[in-house]
Design an enzyme around this catalytic site. Sequence first.
Site, PDB file in Angstrom:
ATOM      1  CB  CYS A 131      -1.268   0.081   0.766  1.00 52.82           C
ATOM      2  SG  CYS A 131      -1.936   1.749   1.537  1.00 52.82           S
ATOM      3  CB  CYS A 134      -0.925   2.688   3.559  1.00 58.69           C
ATOM      4  SG  CYS A 134      -2.040   2.015   3.128  1.00 58.69           S
ATOM      5  CG  ASP A 135       2.820   1.189   4.761  1.00 64.21           C
ATOM      6  OD1 ASP A 135       2.499   2.107   5.833  1.00 64.21           O
ATOM      7  OD2 ASP A 135       2.987   0.083   4.568  1.00 64.21           O
TER       8      ASP A 135
HETATM    9  C1  LIG Z   1       1.219  -3.899   4.718  1.00 62.43           C
HETATM   10  C2  LIG Z   1      -0.340  -2.901   5.066  1.00 62.43           C
HETATM   11  C3  LIG Z   1      -0.626  -1.158   5.236  1.00 62.43           C
HETATM   12  C4  LIG Z   1      -1.250  -1.115   5.456  1.00 62.43           C
HETATM   13  N1  LIG Z   1      -0.978   0.861   5.940  1.00 62.43           N
HETATM   14  C5  LIG Z   1      -2.449   1.263   5.884  1.00 62.43           C
HETATM   15  C6  LIG Z   1      -2.209   2.700   6.440  1.00 62.43           C
HETATM   16  O1  LIG Z   1      -1.191   2.986   7.317  1.00 62.43           O
HETATM   17  N2  LIG Z   1      -3.147   2.802   6.295  1.00 62.43           N
HETATM   18  C7  LIG Z   1      -5.031   3.006   6.054  1.00 62.43           C
HETATM   19  O2  LIG Z   1      -5.357   3.712   6.269  1.00 62.43           O
HETATM   20  N3  LIG Z   1      -4.635   1.713   5.854  1.00 62.43           N
HETATM   21  C8  LIG Z   1      -3.474   1.033   5.380  1.00 62.43           C
HETATM   22  N4  LIG Z   1      -3.160  -0.697   4.611  1.00 62.43           N
HETATM   23  C9  LIG Z   1      -4.819  -0.785   4.279  1.00 62.43           C
HETATM   24  C10 LIG Z   1      -5.881  -0.786   5.426  1.00 62.43           C
HETATM   25  O3  LIG Z   1      -5.429  -2.012   6.118  1.00 62.43           O
HETATM   26  C11 LIG Z   1      -6.846  -1.816   4.489  1.00 62.43           C
HETATM   27  O4  LIG Z   1      -7.848  -1.144   4.112  1.00 62.43           O
HETATM   28  C12 LIG Z   1      -8.150  -2.373   6.033  1.00 62.43           C
HETATM   29  O5  LIG Z   1      -7.993  -3.304   5.835  1.00 62.43           O
HETATM   30  C13 LIG Z   1      -9.203  -3.040   4.882  1.00 62.43           C
HETATM   31  O6  LIG Z   1     -10.207  -3.114   5.896  1.00 62.43           O
HETATM   32  P1  LIG Z   1     -10.931  -4.476   5.842  1.00 62.43           P
HETATM   33  O7  LIG Z   1     -12.541  -4.801   6.873  1.00 62.43           O
HETATM   34  O8  LIG Z   1     -11.888  -3.359   4.935  1.00 62.43           O
HETATM   35  O9  LIG Z   1     -10.346  -5.674   4.980  1.00 62.43           O
HETATM   36  P2  LIG Z   1      -9.570  -6.594   6.362  1.00 62.43           P
HETATM   37  O10 LIG Z   1      -9.093  -5.514   6.721  1.00 62.43           O
HETATM   38  O11 LIG Z   1      -8.403  -7.310   4.743  1.00 62.43           O
HETATM   39  O12 LIG Z   1     -10.230  -7.809   6.806  1.00 62.43           O
HETATM   40  C14 LIG Z   1     -11.112  -8.722   6.326  1.00 62.43           C
HETATM   41  C15 LIG Z   1     -11.250  -9.538   7.192  1.00 62.43           C
HETATM   42  O13 LIG Z   1     -11.938 -10.274   7.025  1.00 62.43           O
HETATM   43  C16 LIG Z   1     -11.828 -11.974   7.192  1.00 62.43           C
HETATM   44  N5  LIG Z   1     -12.185 -12.801   6.397  1.00 62.43           N
HETATM   45  C17 LIG Z   1     -11.793 -13.166   4.699  1.00 62.43           C
HETATM   46  N6  LIG Z   1     -12.761 -14.222   4.610  1.00 62.43           N
HETATM   47  C18 LIG Z   1     -13.195 -14.597   6.107  1.00 62.43           C
HETATM   48  C19 LIG Z   1     -14.047 -15.782   5.709  1.00 62.43           C
HETATM   49  N7  LIG Z   1     -14.691 -16.645   4.416  1.00 62.43           N
HETATM   50  N8  LIG Z   1     -15.186 -15.906   6.806  1.00 62.43           N
HETATM   51  C20 LIG Z   1     -15.213 -14.728   7.986  1.00 62.43           C
HETATM   52  N9  LIG Z   1     -13.905 -14.137   7.459  1.00 62.43           N
HETATM   53  C21 LIG Z   1     -13.213 -13.852   6.641  1.00 62.43           C
HETATM   54  C22 LIG Z   1     -10.488 -12.408   7.557  1.00 62.43           C
HETATM   55  O14 LIG Z   1      -9.810 -12.892   8.304  1.00 62.43           O
HETATM   56  C23 LIG Z   1     -10.280 -10.397   8.047  1.00 62.43           C
HETATM   57  O15 LIG Z   1     -10.559  -9.931   9.804  1.00 62.43           O
HETATM   58  C24 LIG Z   1      -2.694  -1.622   4.553  1.00 62.43           C
HETATM   59  C25 LIG Z   1      -2.889  -2.335   4.188  1.00 62.43           C
HETATM   60  C26 LIG Z   1      -1.594  -3.381   4.568  1.00 62.43           C
HETATM   61  C27 LIG Z   1      -1.752  -4.712   3.397  1.00 62.43           C
END
Ligand SMILES: Cc1cc2nc3c(=O)[nH]c(=O)nc-3n(C[C@H](O)[C@H](O)[C@H](O)COP(=O)(O)OP(=O)(O)OC[C@H]3O[C@@H](n4cnc5c(N)ncnc54)[C@H](O)[C@@H]3O)c2cc1C
Length: 307
Positions: A131, A134-135
Amino acid sequence: MRDVVIIGSGCAGNTAAIYTARANLKPLVIAGHEAGGQLSLTTLVENFPGFPEGINGPDLVENMKKQAEHFGAEFQHGSVVDADLSQRPFRLNIEGEWMETRTVIVATGASARWLGLESEQKLIGHGVSSCATCDGFFYRGRKIIVVGGGDSAMEEANFLSRFGSEVTVIHRREEFRASKIMLERVHNNPKVKFLLNTVVEEIFDVSEKLVTGVRLRNVKTGEIRTQDVDGFFLAIGHVPNTRVFKGQIATDPDGYILSQGGARTSVPGVFHAGDVQDRTYRQAITASAAGCMAAIEVERFLEAEGH
Ligand SMILES: Cc1cc2nc3c(=O)[nH]c(=O)nc-3n(C[C@H](O)[C@H](O)[C@H](O)COP(=O)(O)OP(=O)(O)OC[C@H]3O[C@@H](n4cnc5c(N)ncnc54)[C@H](O)[C@@H]3O)c2cc1C
């Protein structure tokens, strides 16, 4: 019978849990294989409002979870492995056990594609990132590598050139999937150079818990070389976690949920939140906001149905 089951425990799921718990809907959150979601993979988060000094990603999601639990949300380990959304109540299979619910919030995120190297996995959050938004800021005046050949790789290379002293785009082929205009923009950027027909074999240095360099191989000539680098960014795509809902919820060809407006999916009573529907912004704050929207829609949906 549950009023609402939230699938996923990232920012979107946890925020939906805070809102639905405070609406007295006693949400159940299925945590999935990656409890805490993608933020649990990173270290310092500096762009989530409310934390002037920044906050560690795992602490941020853990705080959201505690906040949701404080209002009565329940969290369950395991993943949804099967679902029947063809009739209500909906049925979800969590690791072999079926349960019923009146509404569902799908907050399963989109996982970044990684190269799959052991060193890469060990250095995520320590110089390896998927990302740039983000970084990127952490790599001011440093050397950066971007891996990929599509539009998002070009976009990230351009964006990262604002920070880095130099940006090298590494692409395994000679042809690009990126559009002509994006490619041109990057070609005209004096800070960006390209290494084509090249793959990354190893990222150093796991023992220091810090990215210091890479070993590269030219797939045409077989030449091996090493290169110093501080920030290593993957831009080879994301995979939305919608496989278990395939054929039941409308998605685009890549598997991202197609929104029907607000947080609505093609199935009334099933709502989306976060990166599983958002291929554009992919941020913690936008995922949390989407969790809030889905929760409010659940409340209204249940109320309209007389629950
Ligand atoms: C390395 C890295 C650094 C980042 N740094 C930043 C930052 O500094 N600032 C920022 O704003 N954003 C940052 N991001 C982006 C941010 O993390 C994501 O945009 C955010 O986490 C998305 O949230 P979400 O809840 O939609 O999905 P996710 O965080 O991807 O969560 C998805 C969830 O769904 C669950 N899941 C998936 N399939 C299933 C299933 N079949 N049954 C049950 N559960 C399931 C997973 O276990 C997980 O808990 C970063 C991302 C990465 C990879």
